[in-house]
Design an enzyme around this catalytic site. Sequence first.
Site, PDB file in Angstrom:
ATOM      1  CG  HIS A 111      -2.251  -1.043  -7.508  1.00 19.61           C
ATOM      2  ND1 HIS A 111      -2.656  -0.318  -6.424  1.00 19.61           N
ATOM      3  CD2 HIS A 111      -2.438  -2.343  -7.151  1.00 19.61           C
ATOM      4  CE1 HIS A 111      -3.077  -1.127  -5.475  1.00 19.61           C
ATOM      5  NE2 HIS A 111      -2.942  -2.371  -5.887  1.00 19.61           N
TER       6      HIS A 111
ATOM      7  NE  ARG B 251      -4.289  -1.021  -0.207  1.00 21.07           N
ATOM      8  CZ  ARG B 251      -4.373  -1.841  -1.256  1.00 21.07           C
ATOM      9  NH1 ARG B 251      -3.358  -1.974  -2.079  1.00 21.07           N
ATOM     10  NH2 ARG B 251      -5.469  -2.528  -1.500  1.00 21.07           N
TER      11      ARG B 251
ATOM     12  CG  ASP C 238       2.384  -2.859  -8.279  1.00 24.12           C
ATOM     13  OD1 ASP C 238       2.496  -2.482  -9.465  1.00 24.12           O
ATOM     14  OD2 ASP C 238       1.398  -3.509  -7.870  1.00 24.12           O
TER      15      ASP C 238
ATOM     16  CD  GLU D 110      -2.204   3.042  -5.882  1.00 25.37           C
ATOM     17  OE1 GLU D 110      -1.084   2.789  -5.423  1.00 25.37           O
ATOM     18  OE2 GLU D 110      -3.016   2.172  -6.242  1.00 25.37           O
TER      19      GLU D 110
HETATM   20  P1  NAD Z   1      -3.218 -10.875   4.573  1.00 17.64           P
HETATM   21  O1  NAD Z   1      -4.431 -10.382   5.275  1.00 17.64           O
HETATM   22  O2  NAD Z   1      -3.163 -12.282   4.102  1.00 17.64           O
HETATM   23  O3  NAD Z   1      -1.953 -10.660   5.525  1.00 17.64           O
HETATM   24  C1  NAD Z   1      -1.670  -9.451   6.162  1.00 17.64           C
HETATM   25  C2  NAD Z   1      -0.617  -9.731   7.230  1.00 17.64           C
HETATM   26  O4  NAD Z   1      -0.224  -8.468   7.750  1.00 17.64           O
HETATM   27  C3  NAD Z   1      -1.123 -10.560   8.415  1.00 17.64           C
HETATM   28  O5  NAD Z   1      -0.212 -11.606   8.694  1.00 17.64           O
HETATM   29  C4  NAD Z   1      -1.155  -9.538   9.562  1.00 17.64           C
HETATM   30  O6  NAD Z   1      -0.898 -10.122  10.836  1.00 17.64           O
HETATM   31  C5  NAD Z   1      -0.052  -8.601   9.133  1.00 17.64           C
HETATM   32  N1  NAD Z   1      -0.108  -7.261   9.713  1.00 17.64           N
HETATM   33  C6  NAD Z   1      -1.191  -6.472   9.896  1.00 17.64           C
HETATM   34  N2  NAD Z   1      -0.818  -5.291  10.413  1.00 17.64           N
HETATM   35  C7  NAD Z   1       0.536  -5.338  10.552  1.00 17.64           C
HETATM   36  C8  NAD Z   1       1.500  -4.431  11.036  1.00 17.64           C
HETATM   37  N3  NAD Z   1       1.164  -3.223  11.494  1.00 17.64           N
HETATM   38  N4  NAD Z   1       2.804  -4.814  11.037  1.00 17.64           N
HETATM   39  C9  NAD Z   1       3.164  -6.041  10.582  1.00 17.64           C
HETATM   40  N5  NAD Z   1       2.286  -6.940  10.114  1.00 17.64           N
HETATM   41  C10 NAD Z   1       0.985  -6.591  10.096  1.00 17.64           C
HETATM   42  O7  NAD Z   1      -2.971  -9.839   3.390  1.00 17.64           O
HETATM   43  P2  NAD Z   1      -2.310 -10.128   1.968  1.00 17.64           P
HETATM   44  O8  NAD Z   1      -3.352 -10.687   1.069  1.00 17.64           O
HETATM   45  O9  NAD Z   1      -1.043 -10.861   2.168  1.00 17.64           O
HETATM   46  O10 NAD Z   1      -2.025  -8.623   1.469  1.00 17.64           O
HETATM   47  C11 NAD Z   1      -0.873  -7.909   1.892  1.00 17.64           C
HETATM   48  C12 NAD Z   1      -0.829  -6.517   1.280  1.00 17.64           C
HETATM   49  O11 NAD Z   1      -0.779  -6.577  -0.145  1.00 17.64           O
HETATM   50  C13 NAD Z   1      -2.025  -5.630   1.608  1.00 17.64           C
HETATM   51  O12 NAD Z   1      -1.547  -4.311   1.879  1.00 17.64           O
HETATM   52  C14 NAD Z   1      -2.798  -5.592   0.326  1.00 17.64           C
HETATM   53  O13 NAD Z   1      -3.568  -4.410   0.217  1.00 17.64           O
HETATM   54  C15 NAD Z   1      -1.684  -5.629  -0.697  1.00 17.64           C
HETATM   55  N6  NAD Z   1      -2.108  -6.064  -2.040  1.00 17.64           N
HETATM   56  C16 NAD Z   1      -1.546  -5.454  -3.122  1.00 17.64           C
HETATM   57  C17 NAD Z   1      -1.904  -5.839  -4.416  1.00 17.64           C
HETATM   58  C18 NAD Z   1      -1.294  -5.214  -5.636  1.00 17.64           C
HETATM   59  O14 NAD Z   1      -1.807  -5.407  -6.754  1.00 17.64           O
HETATM   60  N7  NAD Z   1      -0.199  -4.485  -5.529  1.00 17.64           N
HETATM   61  C19 NAD Z   1      -2.864  -6.845  -4.589  1.00 17.64           C
HETATM   62  C20 NAD Z   1      -3.397  -7.469  -3.450  1.00 17.64           C
HETATM   63  C21 NAD Z   1      -3.006  -7.071  -2.178  1.00 17.64           C
END
Ligand code: NAD
Length: 336
Positions: free
Chosen positions: A301, A239, A263, A268
Amino acid sequence: MEETIVKIIAYGIRDDEKPYLDQWSKDKGIEVKAVAELLDESTVDQAKGYDGAVVYQQKPYTAEVLDKLASFGIKSLSLRNVGVDNVDADAIKRNDIKVTNVPAYSPNAIAELAATQLMRLLRRTNTFDCKIANGDLRWAPDIADELDQMTVGVIATGRIGRAAINIYKGFGAKIIAYDIFHNPELEKEGIYVDTLDELYAQADVISLHSPATKENEHMFNDEAFGKMKDGVFIINPARGALVDTDALIRALDSGKVAGAALDVYEDEVGIFNTDFGSFDAIPDERLKNLIKRENVLVTPHIAFFTKTAVKNMVQFALNSNVNLIEKGSDESQVKF
Ligand code: NAD
């Protein structure tokens, strides 16, 4: 023609989504009307006569639109993405609308881009591409780093973080990780450090995979960069709000950060996934500053934008919508 019971309207359907929607509709024998426009005050009336709506957009799902959907008897709304922060929660509760999301459409899609960009940074491919285009076929001074000699610090070991760890491990990197919740399998491997400061002190590469919350906004600020190793590489496909862009630019200027793959970007919305016609026309000076650097790789993204992920986003959302309509519940239902 066979009579179908359920009828769904799907808003904001892009050309790359349409074949997966059509295939699902054919396989299930369920009518789905695909609308290219997003769901807003000017398009909501098209939903009249349907049982559920499938949607994906960055613009808000407003109270007015949600009230109207409910007045048409549509109480099943399925998002094709994860985030629900643009949905008016009061209107959802007031109208008793059930909402689903797609929490994981393809963690590997994001992890693969992270690894791709990291390898590009380490092998200085951007610099070599520019040199080669200008007829400069010399090696020096652009000597590379090898990932199998490096420590990768993974922040957040959720679905995407774990997929990224598997790929980085395949390159032979040493992995350390930080998360507020410890995954039991990874815990056994002893990869967790207790604090972000420990991760910052040890990591040659920091790969960011946590959600953005109020608490961790700009977690990569001047102070955090100051605690990192000199010449650290930053990978952010999570993010934009997690990184203070001005602080990153300062850290790139000073050489503290040797390279960054982004990304996502904090400003954005309205910029990524738009064709401005020329580089100069991009209306964001900080973004242009980043893009111009050979040691920064900006992508708009696109990490999620794979055939597997798009198919899953469309078809998981349609399945959830049918469950909401027919059974009144779905495992991906979001609490408001
Ligand atoms: P997920 O819910 O599977 O995992 C998130 C993890 O973050 C969990 O293990 C949680 O305990 C941990 N967490 C939460 N707050 C935290 C903090 N303050 N410090 C450390 N760890 C923390 O999520 P995911 O599906 O793995 O997604 C991860 C990230 O990727 C998200 O920010 C999501 O928005 C982003 N994402 C980006 C794209 C893209 O196209 N670039 C696509 C999908 C997701």
